[in-house]
Enzyme design. Structure first.
Site, PDB file in Angstrom:
ATOM      1  N   CYS A  57       0.835  -1.196   0.000  1.00 27.75           N
ATOM      2  CA  CYS A  57       0.000   0.000   0.000  1.00 27.75           C
ATOM      3  C   CYS A  57       0.880   1.261   0.000  1.00 27.75           C
ATOM      4  CB  CYS A  57      -0.989  -0.031   1.150  1.00 27.75           C
ATOM      5  SG  CYS A  57      -2.365   1.136   0.923  1.00 27.75           S
ATOM      6  N   HIS A  88      -3.672  -4.948   0.506  1.00 30.05           N
ATOM      7  CA  HIS A  88      -3.149  -5.360   1.813  1.00 30.05           C
ATOM      8  C   HIS A  88      -3.198  -6.881   1.950  1.00 30.05           C
ATOM      9  CE1 HIS A  88      -2.490  -1.635   4.163  1.00 30.05           C
ATOM     10  NE2 HIS A  88      -3.348  -1.121   3.290  1.00 30.05           N
ATOM     11  N   GLU A 106      -1.622  -8.805   3.821  1.00 26.83           N
ATOM     12  CA  GLU A 106      -1.518  -9.269   5.209  1.00 26.83           C
ATOM     13  C   GLU A 106      -2.889  -9.374   5.879  1.00 26.83           C
ATOM     14  OE1 GLU A 106      -2.136  -4.978   5.896  1.00 26.83           O
ATOM     15  OE2 GLU A 106      -1.069  -6.145   4.371  1.00 26.83           O
TER      16      GLU A 106
END
Length: 242
Positions: free
Chosen positions: A115, A214, A216
Site C-alpha cells: 500500500c 493489503h 496481510e
C-alpha cells in the site's frame, strides 16, 4: 542455509493509548504484518523510524525489506504541493523509509512495498502519485470505510513476476487506499491493474515488488512466501560468495 531469513518491516511512529497509558509516542505496527511474515517462513524484525544515516547498518543485518502501509508520503518528494486530503503527518517515517528503500535497491535486496510502501517505492524510483483517487475514478472501490478494509478485484499482468505468483486472470483482494501511482518510476513496470485502470502492483529488478492492496489482511501468503524464498536464496548466495 538452515535459518529463517530476517525480514525487516517498517513501522508507524504515532501517539497511542493502552491500559493506563494515554497519548504516549510509540513505534507501532498492526500484528497482521508480523503474522504474515511468520506464517510465510520468515522472522519479522520491526524497523521504527531512525536516523537515515543508519539505514545501511540496519540493512546489513537483514535479508529482505518490507515497507508497510500507513499515511501518505509528503508530495514534496515528487515535486508537488499537498492535496487538501493528503495526510503528511509522518516526516520521520518518510525520511527513514526513503533511506531504507534507496539502500535496499542499491544492494539488490529483496523488497516488498505494501500500500503506502508501493507508493514510496514508486516515488523513490522517480515516479509520482495520484493524491486523491476519487478525483479521477468514476466509482471509488479502493478506500474501504473508516476503520474497515474494503475488497475489489485486481488483474495480474501475465508474463510478470506478480503474474507468475498470482496466475489467476483476476482475484479479489483486501484494500484501503486513497492514493495511487501516477507517473511510473524508472525501472518499474506495472504488474497488476484494477478494472478501472488503477495500478495495483509494480515490480522492478530482482525481487522488487509493490502491491497496492493489503495481502496481510487475508490468507493468501503467495507474495510473502516468494519474498521469503528470495531472501533465503540471497542470504545463501552471500554465504557461498563470502
Amino acid at each position: 542455509m538452515d535459518r529463517r531469513p530476517f525480514i525487516g518491516v517498517s513501522t508507524y511512529l504515532v501517539d497511542a493509548s493502552w491500559s493506563d497509558w494515554r497519548g504516549r509516542r510509540v513505534a507501532l505496527l498492526p500484528e497482521r504484518y508480523t503474522a504474515y511474515v511468520q506464517r510465510s517462513g520468515g522472522i519479522a524484525v520491526l524497523l521504527p523510524p531512525d536516523s537515515p544515516e543508519r539505514a545501511p547498518e540496519v540493512l546489513a543485518r537483514l535479508d529482505a525489506l518490507v515497507i508497510a502501509g500507513g499515511p501518505d508520503i509528503d508530495p514534496a518528494y515528487y515535486g508537488e504541493s499537498a492535496h487538501p486530503l493528503t495526510d503528511v503527518a509522518s516526516p520521520e517515517r518518510d525520511l527513514w523509509e526513503v533511506a531504507l528503500l534507496r539502500g535496499a535497491l542499491a544492494a539488490g535486496m529483496p523488497v516488498l512495498g505494501i500500500c503506502r510502501g508501493m507508493q514510496v517505492l514508486n516515488v523513490v524510483c522517480g515516479g509520482t502519485l495520484v493524491q486523491h483517487l476519487p478525483d479521477v475514478v468514476d466509482v471509488d472501490v479502493h478506500g474501504g470505510s473508516p476503520g474497515c478494509y474494503g475488497a475489489h478485484v485486481v488483474r495480474p499482468v501475465p508474463g510478470t513476476l506478480v503474474g507468475g505468483l498470482l496466475p489467476e486472470s483476476e482475484l479479489e483482494v483486501p484494500t484501503f487506499h486513497h492514493q495511487a501511482v501516477g507517473r511510473l518510476g524508472a525501472g518499474l513496470r506495472v504488474s497488476a491493474l484494477a478494472p478501472d485502470g488503477t495500478v495495483e502492483a509494480v515490480e522492478g529488478p530482482g525481487f522488487t515488488v509493490g502491491v497496492q492492496w493489503h495481502p496481510e489482511q487475508g490468507d493468501d501468503l503467495r507474495v510473502m512466501r516468494a519474498l521469503v524464498q528470495a531472501a533465503t536464496a540471497a542470504a545463501l548466495d552471500a554465504v557461498v560468495l563470502g
